[in-house]
Motif scaffolding. Structure first.
Motif, PDB file in Angstrom:
ATOM      1  N   PHE A 117      30.658  73.812  -0.482  1.00 15.20           N
ATOM      2  CA  PHE A 117      31.784  73.191   0.226  1.00 15.20           C
ATOM      3  C   PHE A 117      31.300  72.633   1.573  1.00 15.20           C
ATOM      4  N   GLY A 118      32.054  72.858   2.627  1.00 16.73           N
ATOM      5  CA  GLY A 118      31.743  72.230   3.907  1.00 16.73           C
ATOM      6  C   GLY A 118      30.396  72.598   4.478  1.00 16.73           C
ATOM      7  N   GLU A 119      29.824  73.731   4.042  1.00 18.96           N
ATOM      8  CA  GLU A 119      28.561  74.177   4.622  1.00 18.96           C
ATOM      9  C   GLU A 119      27.387  73.285   4.238  1.00 18.96           C
ATOM     10  N   GLY A 144      37.388  82.939   1.418  1.00 20.57           N
ATOM     11  CA  GLY A 144      36.259  82.091   1.081  1.00 20.57           C
ATOM     12  C   GLY A 144      36.578  80.638   1.373  1.00 20.57           C
ATOM     13  N   PRO A 145      35.901  79.726   0.675  1.00 11.35           N
ATOM     14  CA  PRO A 145      34.885  79.943  -0.367  1.00 11.35           C
ATOM     15  C   PRO A 145      33.560  80.405   0.238  1.00 11.35           C
ATOM     16  N   ASN A 146      32.525  80.456  -0.626  1.00 12.37           N
ATOM     17  CA  ASN A 146      31.198  80.864  -0.173  1.00 12.37           C
ATOM     18  C   ASN A 146      31.269  82.281   0.381  1.00 12.37           C
ATOM     19  N   THR A 147      31.974  83.147  -0.328  1.00 15.16           N
ATOM     20  CA  THR A 147      32.197  84.508   0.132  1.00 15.16           C
ATOM     21  C   THR A 147      31.430  85.517  -0.719  1.00 15.16           C
ATOM     22  N   GLY A 202      33.281  84.120   4.414  1.00 15.18           N
ATOM     23  CA  GLY A 202      32.631  82.870   4.053  1.00 15.18           C
ATOM     24  C   GLY A 202      33.031  81.733   4.971  1.00 15.18           C
ATOM     25  N   ASN A 203      33.504  80.636   4.378  1.00 19.37           N
ATOM     26  CA  ASN A 203      33.807  79.433   5.156  1.00 19.37           C
ATOM     27  C   ASN A 203      35.170  79.447   5.834  1.00 19.37           C
ATOM     28  N   ALA A 266      23.749  78.915  11.621  1.00 17.81           N
ATOM     29  CA  ALA A 266      25.133  79.224  11.271  1.00 17.81           C
ATOM     30  C   ALA A 266      25.808  78.017  10.643  1.00 17.81           C
ATOM     31  N   ARG A 267      25.521  76.826  11.189  1.00 19.41           N
ATOM     32  CA  ARG A 267      26.156  75.630  10.623  1.00 19.41           C
ATOM     33  C   ARG A 267      25.683  75.387   9.201  1.00 19.41           C
ATOM     34  N   SER A 268      24.403  75.619   8.949  1.00 20.95           N
ATOM     35  CA  SER A 268      23.904  75.394   7.603  1.00 20.95           C
ATOM     36  C   SER A 268      24.340  76.497   6.650  1.00 20.95           C
ATOM     37  N   HIS A 269      24.623  77.663   7.197  1.00 21.14           N
ATOM     38  CA  HIS A 269      24.967  78.814   6.353  1.00 21.14           C
ATOM     39  C   HIS A 269      26.443  78.831   5.998  1.00 21.14           C
ATOM     40  N   THR A 270      27.301  78.668   6.963  1.00 19.72           N
ATOM     41  CA  THR A 270      28.735  78.826   6.694  1.00 19.72           C
ATOM     42  C   THR A 270      29.575  77.639   7.140  1.00 19.72           C
TER      43      THR A 270
END
Length: 722
Positions: A117-119, A144-147, A202-203, A266-270
């Motif tokens: 997603f946005g990450e 989440g997502p990305n949780t 996550g995000n 952090a920006r690239s991760h979440t």
């Protein structure tokens, strides 16, 4: 075995909020269930079964007949209405429509595992926008997502997949699945108290930190909330939630993304945006959270805050050690954290001398000098003496306790066990916490486990033990001053200041003065003759400053004169005009600010900004030419109280000069605190202010006088610069 009656009662339970149903689900659908053991849709069902989840599990798969002994539903619309939670184990592109189907079926919420997603930017941003639309349309709550998922240890609702997580009082909010794993491992390694509810946000497409914190604090099973974050969607809401939570339950926080390198990660991760570390550190402490700096401290500190009483305000720490080297290290570590050792009373020292013998050190730190080698019960007796001293608020036991039977004589085990019972009775009866550091804490020792079960931390690391003591000290101070602190709720906005961008100084001064902030005497003079008249009226040396929209840094173009007397006022005013035109030929000169010279005093910085994460924030520190040299500045989220303003002042180097530095008179600290509160109230009610700079502010015996005023307003929609 689940019966039809069980199913009916589960789905027709008394009305609970969506968040209550989400964090303590009584029914779970696995959307994207799989018969393949390598897939998350299979692993989730297995984890629920192995964790003892006693409620209903609904696998959803278009073709599979049964998975792990459970009947499978071919689609969401075939499920019974009102399932609490969906675990969505599907690709990002399928998530928005799946959420709409879940909402139509009466789900309270969903845990969205998918990344992409946005990450990741690019196509991920499109998926994130579609996800946001689905949430807005349906009102379904989403983690989440990305949780990493959701884990309710008490109920067995294990949507994370971690095995054998001990049940206890720590509830966790994190953005990272690895951090949750680290916390669990750290807690198990130190034999900590265990976990209640854990959530990976996550995000943060929907559910945020502040909502989780508020919900966890309401839960009687939560004794402390441990938080790891890399960035907030709404930092101000978190501050408000924390300030409300802390009087009831402690909150421990570990931040990621503090450095520029960390922020990029952090920006690239979440996909989070981490703000200024200095601002975040100050305002989080203002809200009352216990900030830890090392990843291995979070579980240890959280566990102690859940189990231990805080140090009573005004009381100090006593070290009770069986070795001078360890005692010195502990004393040094406490001093580095600003924790004071108790000054033991004469009666206390006499009693210790009688108990421990002539060779013992009976001033804090107390060194038993071998008195416990043959009788570990002496530790408990010495602790009782220390706890009875009115200055002692915590006893830190350092050394070998619990392992004497291993180090010297197996027969000492029964004595150590008896000492453990005495220590538990002491801390319960007196309300004075104990923290034990033992070289044997990593072993399976029954008396250590008994102490831990009774709320006394037993740790192998001196540094961890001292960090726990510091947290208990901070907790006690916070609870004692809770009534003197702001709730950090933003007040209603005042009528907006007209304009955008940089205000001219006369307008800025009028706006600030209208807010009740005293600027002292000043005049806006439009002509050279007006300048001379104003200086004559004040009958004292004055400062002159040019007012021009083309001149930002006045001193650099000769736009300032100080100590101007009546006889030379017109000459100096013309000199300013000539110098400005020489440096900036097209400058439009609107006039000059004329103000009597301030009395000699301390130059301070007072400013404010609208932080992108935490909202209006006030800065205070050393001002004038010392701003860049010292970088002596601290922050508070506005609005704040006079008590918090005095704390703010005390944090700075500038504070040392306020009580009569060299030849300067003492500054009225209460007046300075009131000034800071007014500045905070001003920016809190004017969200259109992007920056406010009062530098320098001259603090002297005669008052608090801002010399320069600078206000930058946000660009408004439709402006040319927007």
């Amino acid at each position: 075995m689940t019966t039809i009656d069980d199913r009916a009662s589960s789905l027709a339970a008394p009305a609970r909020t969506a968040l209550e149903r989400l964090f303590d689900p009584h029914s779970i659908a696995i959307v994207g269930a799989s018969a393949n053991p390598a897939k998350r849709g299979f692993q989730a069902i297995r984890a629920l079964q192995q964790s003892g989840y006693a409620h209903l599990i609904y696998p959803v798969h278009p073709t599979a007949p049964r998975i792990l002994g459970l009947d499978v539903y071919s689609s969401i619309d075939r499920l019974p209405c009102g399932v609490d939670v969906a675990l969505i184990a599907l690709p990002a592109a399928a998530v928005p429509d799946t959420l709409r189907q879940c909402a139509a079926a009466g789900f309270a919420g969903a845990v969205v595992l998918a990344n992409g997603f946005g990450e990741i930017g690019g196509p991920g941003a499109e998926f994130a926008a579609a996800l946001a639309s689905a949430i807005a349309e349906t009102g379904i709550r989403v983690i989440g997502p990305n949780t990493s998922g959701l884990l309710n240890v008490a109920s067995g609702a294990n949507l994370v997949g971690l095995e054998d997580v001990p049940c206890g009082p720590i509830s966790v909010i994190t953005q990272s699945g690895n951090m949750l794993l680290s916390l669990v491992n750290d807690d198990q390694a130190t034999k900590g108290p265990g976990f209640h509810v854990c959530v990976g946000l996550g995000n943060q497409a929907d559910i945020r930190y502040d909502e989780c914190l508020t919900e966890f604090v309401r839960d009687p099973g939560t004794g402390v909330v441990a938080i790891h974050f890399e960035g907030f969607v709404d930092g101000r809401s978190f501050l408000v939630a924390a300030a409300r939570a802390v009087p009831d339950k402690p909150v421990a926080v570990l931040r990621g993304g503090r450095s520029e390198v960390g922020r990029r990660a952090a920006r690239s991760h979440t996909g989070s945006i981490a703000g200024s570390d200095a601002v975040a550190t100050a305002v989080l402490r203002q809200a009352g959270v216990e900030l830890v700096e090392r990843s291995d401290e979070l579980a240890v500190v959280a566990g102690a805050l859940a189990d231990c009483a805080p140090i009573a305000p005004g009381r100090k720490v006593a070290i009770l050690s069986d070795g001078g080297g360890h005692a010195t290290l502990a004393a040094d570590a406490l001093a580095a954290r600003g924790i004071e050792l108790a000054r033991l009373g004469e009666r206390t020292q006499k009693r210790l001398r009688h108990l421990l013998g002539a060779t013992a050190a009976v001033a804090d730190p107390v060194d038993v000098a071998g008195a416990t080698d043959t009788d570990p019960l002496v530790f408990a007796e010495a602790a009782e003496i220390l706890i009875s001293d009115p200055e002692v608020g915590l006893v830190l036991v350092i050394g070998l306790y619990g392992g004497y039977h291993l180090r010297f004589d197996p027969k000492l085990r029964a004595i150590e066990d008896a000492a453990a019972g005495m220590l538990l009775t002491l801390t319960a009866e007196h309300g004075v916490p104990l923290v034990i550091q033992s070289c044997y804490a990593g072993l399976d020792i029954a008396n250590h486990d008994r102490l831990r079960a009774g709320g006394i931390p037993v740790l192998s690391s001196i540094d961890h033990a001292v960090r726990v003591v510091a947290a208990l000290d901070g907790r006690g101070r916070r609870l004692a001053t809770a009534s003197q602190r702001s709730a950090l709720v933003l007040p209603p906005s005042a009528p907006a200041i007209p304009g955008s961008g940089l205000l001219d100084e006369p307008s800025a001064r009028r706006v600030v003065a209208a807010a009740g902030i005293d600027l002292g005497a000043w005049t806006f003079a439009r002509t050279v003759e007006d300048v001379a008249a104003a200086v004559a009226d004040y009958r004292r040396p004055c400062a002159l400053k040019v007012v021009s929209p083309q001149v930002i840094h006045k001193s650099e173009v000769g736009g300032v004169k100080v100590g101007v007397l009546t006889a030379e006022a017109a000459q100096h005013a013309q000199s300013i005009i000539d110098s400005v035109h020489a440096h900036v030929p097209d400058a439009r000169i609107d006039g000059m600010i004329v103000a009597p010279m301030a009395d000699a005093g301390i130059e301070l910085l007072v400013g404010a900004t609208h932080d992108s994460i935490f909202g209006p924030v006030v800065a205070f520190g050393s001002g004038g030419v010392m701003v860049e040299a010292l970088r002596d500045v601290t922050f508070r989220a506005a609005p704040f109280t006079e008590f918090e303003a005095r704390e703010m002042v005390d944090e700075t180097i500038a504070a040392r000069m306020l009580d009569g530095y060299r030849h300067l008179p003492a500054v009225d600290r209460h007046a300075l605190a009131r000034f800071l509160v007014r500045v905070g109230d001003f920016v809190a009610t004017h969200p259109e202010i992007s920056e406010l700079d009062l530098n320098p502010v001259i603090a002297s015996g005669s008052g608090i006088v801002p010399v320069d005023i600078r206000i930058v307003l946000r660009e408004k929609a439709g402006d040319d610069n927007d």
